[in-house]
Design an enzyme around this catalytic site. Sequence first.
Site, PDB file in Angstrom:
ATOM      1  CE1 TYR A   1      -3.430   2.385   9.366  1.00 46.00           C
ATOM      2  CE2 TYR A   1      -3.324   4.326   7.981  1.00 46.00           C
ATOM      3  CZ  TYR A   1      -3.170   3.736   9.209  1.00 46.00           C
ATOM      4  OH  TYR A   1      -2.758   4.473  10.275  1.00 46.00           O
TER       5      TYR A   1
ATOM      6  CB  CYS B   1       8.134  45.602 -13.379  1.00 48.26           C
ATOM      7  SG  CYS B   1       8.645  46.539 -14.831  1.00 48.26           S
TER       8      CYS B   1
ATOM      9  CG  ASP C   1       3.602  12.447   5.022  1.00 48.02           C
ATOM     10  OD1 ASP C   1       3.522  12.112   6.213  1.00 48.02           O
ATOM     11  OD2 ASP C   1       4.476  13.197   4.577  1.00 48.02           O
TER      12      ASP C   1
ATOM     13  CD  GLU D   1      -2.207  -1.243   2.985  1.00 49.61           C
ATOM     14  OE1 GLU D   1      -1.951  -0.326   3.800  1.00 49.61           O
ATOM     15  OE2 GLU D   1      -2.832  -2.254   3.287  1.00 49.61           O
TER      16      GLU D   1
ATOM     17  CE  LYS E   1      10.043   7.476   6.540  1.00 45.02           C
ATOM     18  NZ  LYS E   1       8.885   8.067   7.210  1.00 45.02           N
TER      19      LYS E   1
ATOM     20  CB  CYS F   1      11.751  46.696 -12.869  1.00 47.55           C
ATOM     21  SG  CYS F   1      11.894  45.199 -13.886  1.00 47.55           S
TER      22      CYS F   1
ATOM     23  CB  CYS G   1      13.054  47.381 -17.535  1.00 45.78           C
ATOM     24  SG  CYS G   1      11.602  47.813 -16.559  1.00 45.78           S
TER      25      CYS G   1
ATOM     26  CB  CYS H   1       9.769  45.439 -18.444  1.00 44.51           C
ATOM     27  SG  CYS H   1      10.733  44.318 -17.427  1.00 44.51           S
TER      28      CYS H   1
ATOM     29  CE  LYS I   1       4.742   5.344   7.102  1.00 42.32           C
ATOM     30  NZ  LYS I   1       4.739   6.769   7.348  1.00 42.32           N
TER      31      LYS I   1
HETATM   32  C1  9MJ Z   1      -0.313   4.668   5.864  1.00 45.42           C
HETATM   33  N1  9MJ Z   1       0.156   5.639   6.619  1.00 45.42           N
HETATM   34  O1  9MJ Z   1      -0.646   4.866   4.697  1.00 45.42           O
HETATM   35  C2  9MJ Z   1      -0.497   1.807   7.905  1.00 45.42           C
HETATM   36  N2  9MJ Z   1      -0.429   3.372   6.460  1.00 45.42           N
HETATM   37  O2  9MJ Z   1      -0.783  -0.148   9.293  1.00 45.42           O
HETATM   38  C3  9MJ Z   1      -0.823   2.222   5.828  1.00 45.42           C
HETATM   39  N3  9MJ Z   1      -0.237   3.100   7.742  1.00 45.42           N
HETATM   40  C4  9MJ Z   1      -0.441   1.113   9.174  1.00 45.42           C
HETATM   41  N4  9MJ Z   1      -0.853   1.249   6.739  1.00 45.42           N
HETATM   42  C5  9MJ Z   1      -0.614  -0.490  10.594  1.00 45.42           C
HETATM   43  N5  9MJ Z   1      -1.118   2.119   4.514  1.00 45.42           N
HETATM   44  C6  9MJ Z   1      -0.153   0.588  11.277  1.00 45.42           C
HETATM   45  C7  9MJ Z   1      -0.051   1.622  10.368  1.00 45.42           C
END
Ligand code: 9MJ
Length: 671
Positions: free
Chosen positions: A224, A427, A116, A112, A312, A409, A412, A433, A114
């Site tokens: 998830y 400007c 943020d 999957e 990561k 500017c 010019c 210009c 990840k």
């Molecule tokens: C994120 N952040 O997309 C988990 N996560 O599964 C996915 N985090 C997760 N899985 C168990 N796709 C703990 C965290």
Amino acid sequence: MPSPAEEIADLTVRLKRWGAAYFEIDTPLVPDADYDAAMMRLRALEADHPELQAPDSPTQRVGGAPLSAFETIAHRMPMLSLDNAFSESDLIEFHRRVVERLSVSEITYCCEPKLDGVAVSIVYESGLLTQAATRGDGVSGEDITANVKTIRNVPLMLSGDDIPSYLEVRGEITIPRSGFEQMNARARLLGQKVFVNPRNAAAGSLRQLDSSVTAKRPLEFTAYSVGVFDGSLPASHDATLRVLAEWGIPISEHMQTVVGIEACEVYYEQMAVQRDALPFDIDGIVYKVNSLEQQERLGFISRAPRWAVARKFPAQEVSTRLLGVDFQVGRTGAITPVARLEPVFVAGVTVSNATLHNIDEIQRLSVAIGDVVVVRRAGDVIPQIVSVVRDDTETNVGVREPIIFPSQCPACGAALAREAGEAAIRCVGGVGCQAQLKGVVRHFASRKAMNIDGLGDKLIDQLVDEGLLTSVADLFRLTKDGVGALDRMGEKSSENLLLSVAAARETTLSKFIYALGIREVGEATARSLSEHFMTLDAVLAASVEALEDVDDVGPVVAQHIRTFAVDERNRVILDELLAAGINWPDVTLDAGDGPLAGTIWVVTGKLVAMSREEAESRLRALGAKTASSVSKKTTSVVAGPGAGSKRKRAESLAIPIIDESALLVVLERHE
Ligand code: 9MJ
């Protein structure tokens, strides 16, 4: 060389301070990459010197303490974090441990992206959303039920068969990049708080005690995993998520189940390529052992499951030093400060320049030359400086030199002016210009405008510098001899350029309007203008009021179009362009498709569950047209509280008026 005890003490102090700022006030002091590196170093030191590990070491915590402003909710089952794999060998090591513990040769993994964002737990009782909480420290989090209920893609009631009487869904709340950029652009204009990145914007939006503020933020949820539940669910992770989707809970469309660790690496490479094109930030890939029975056998270590790992990606935010600032002049004269940076690797690319937006942004950041700054690069968005690293006293000891905005500017020498309510300083030199002229030509020649092949930035610079171009109309007066006399322009290249210019004469009205570079008239507005007025003359003759009748055109854009149209110099250039043979076929209107094709909507007043822009774009996605003012052609008006003259006009024209809840019904029925 500090002793291990000294280094541990130093890292502990830093990580605690960084963690508190990050988790408790949504304001990271350093990029995640720096935080992760310090945490890794502390873990390594504690592993070598267990006697030096404090019981409250930052390595022993998942997150921060919940804020007192929200009620605290204890998680019935701890919400764990994930262990990180920073390299392919870390991942192979993870797989080796899984294979060894399970004593099997082949493992099926669910891969999957990840996301943020902010991890949350959402509880459904008899299919009804009854509670939502942040992860907090993993043991207890904050009650954010009211806020989560405002998120459009979170179902308030599940639908389908065999819904458990108690179901805890876990997932991530995020803000897509485009929504984030819009939010910040608006905040910059209004002088409000600008968020550093989409994750902090999501966290800040969820922390609002007033959920009507949260409702206006473009938050999205992706499930998830499942926490506590009654009843039965499938025996694998991927099948469980698919069942959630059947009940109406959003899951990632990028989830993929694979066999073996090599296939996991392939998935990683595929997602790494797609990363910039995704509409949301991801900071890596999560691999989960797919069999729930195997997950149970693997169990947990203190903070994280043994059955999952997060691999990561290269960091999207990193720190580097600000070496200087250049001031660029755009095609509308806006002066943009551009940071010159010590080159640094960000999300897979070396970056040595980043935008500082405008003078207000420099003041907001309190940034000076010589500072260590955080650079963020995500998707196609130009790299930006998002904050100054104030914490690292030893890195910011050099001389700080103030950034001085020019008073004339830089291209010019003309005067600079700032219009009321505008963030940009411009400007006043117009196309006199050279920097503005170059920008105008670049835009005119660009792919979505006149699409003049082979007319790149360098060549435009040469043509303007040598005096061969004083306006875009001069493009059609270029000669082989004139172009051939330029540096590095052979006969063949000159011929090709003239052929491309000649070919560009055949265009469409909407591309031509876009190519003119009228302020705030992008592709979509140009298309609306061409469809509404059908001819260039009609656009140029239209009054501000008539222009405001066009979809996407508000008073400001209408005024920009009018200002362009009445400028004598522009009329001369337009005549010259048409005399040069630029032409387009008559405009024909697409019938359009979608369930709302043929309808014209006006959205006015205050909406709660979404912004007006969002309502309009959802209507358009269903084939409707949207307009900013009510006319005889309008078929429906959505009026929220505070709707004034537009509601009155709709009433006088007997046009149906509905409120936001009726709009939601319409949208949900058709989407
Ligand atoms: C994120 N952040 O997309 C988990 N996560 O599964 C996915 N985090 C997760 N899985 C168990 N796709 C703990 C965290």
